[in-house]
Write an enzyme that holds these catalytic residues in place. Structure first.
Site, PDB file in Angstrom:
ATOM      1  CB  CYS A 191      18.847  29.246  81.149  1.00 20.99           C
ATOM      2  SG  CYS A 191      19.618  30.431  82.293  1.00 20.99           S
ATOM      3  CB  CYS A 204      18.171  30.928  85.962  1.00 18.18           C
ATOM      4  SG  CYS A 204      18.305  32.572  85.221  1.00 18.18           S
ATOM      5  CG  HIS A 228      17.951  34.871  82.189  1.00 14.94           C
ATOM      6  ND1 HIS A 228      18.232  33.567  81.858  1.00 14.94           N
ATOM      7  CD2 HIS A 228      18.316  35.623  81.123  1.00 14.94           C
ATOM      8  CE1 HIS A 228      18.750  33.535  80.634  1.00 14.94           C
ATOM      9  NE2 HIS A 228      18.817  34.769  80.170  1.00 14.94           N
ATOM     10  CD  GLU A 261      14.389  32.135  85.324  1.00 11.42           C
ATOM     11  OE1 GLU A 261      14.090  31.160  84.614  1.00 11.42           O
ATOM     12  OE2 GLU A 261      14.869  33.199  84.869  1.00 11.42           O
TER      13      GLU A 261
END
Length: 159
Positions: free
Chosen positions: A103, A106, A77, A79
């Protein structure tokens, strides 16, 4: 007199996150992130994509079917990538600008590295377990999360 139509800090950093998202090869969801120090210096950026060394021409990009044949077990992801891309820089007290609400996974990384504020553009999955857990952890650890307020004008880049 100075110019009055310059970008605000939030517009600038969310713009960097949006531009970073354009690097994603995901055919369905492109996410970008920009991490900023308390004194408004860009510390790192990231976007969602396959890990370094994993050929994104042969990795799966689908979102349905056998989990091993979908992107979900492989994609990093935005992040997470931004945090990893920061190298040895401290992220304590930083703000992360991200185009999609983080999420739970993260969020764990955000907490562990000391980021204190999340500015997000969209929250497409507010009722998902991942977002509910993320908010629960952020609330518990004192991380502020706010939705980005769109400016009353469009900004575009011509390349």
């Amino acid at each position: 007199m100075k110019r009055k139509d310059y970008l605000s800090w939030d517009q600038y950093f969310m713009g960097i996150a949006l531009l970073s998202a354009k690097r994603s090869k995901d055919p369905h969801t492109q996410v970008g992130a920009c991490i900023v120090s308390p004194d408004k210096k860009i510390l790192s950026m990231g976007y969602n994509g396959m890990p370094i060394g994993c050929d994104d021409d042969v990795m799966p990009w689908g979102s349905e079917g056998d989990p091993l044949d979908t992107k979900y077990l492989y994609v990093c992801h935005a992040e997470f990538n931004a945090i990893l891309n920061s190298g040895a820089k401290t992220l304590k007290g930083a703000t992360i600008y991200v185009t999609l609400f983080p999420c739970n996974e993260c969020t764990k990384a955000i907490i562990q590295c000391g980021i204190k504020k999340v500015v997000y553009l969209e929250n497409k999955y507010p009722d998902s377990d991942a977002v509910i857990a993320a908010k629960r952890m952020m609330d518990m650890t004192g991380i502020t999360y706010v939705q980005y307020t769109r400016a009353d004008r469009d900004v575009s880049l011509k390349l």
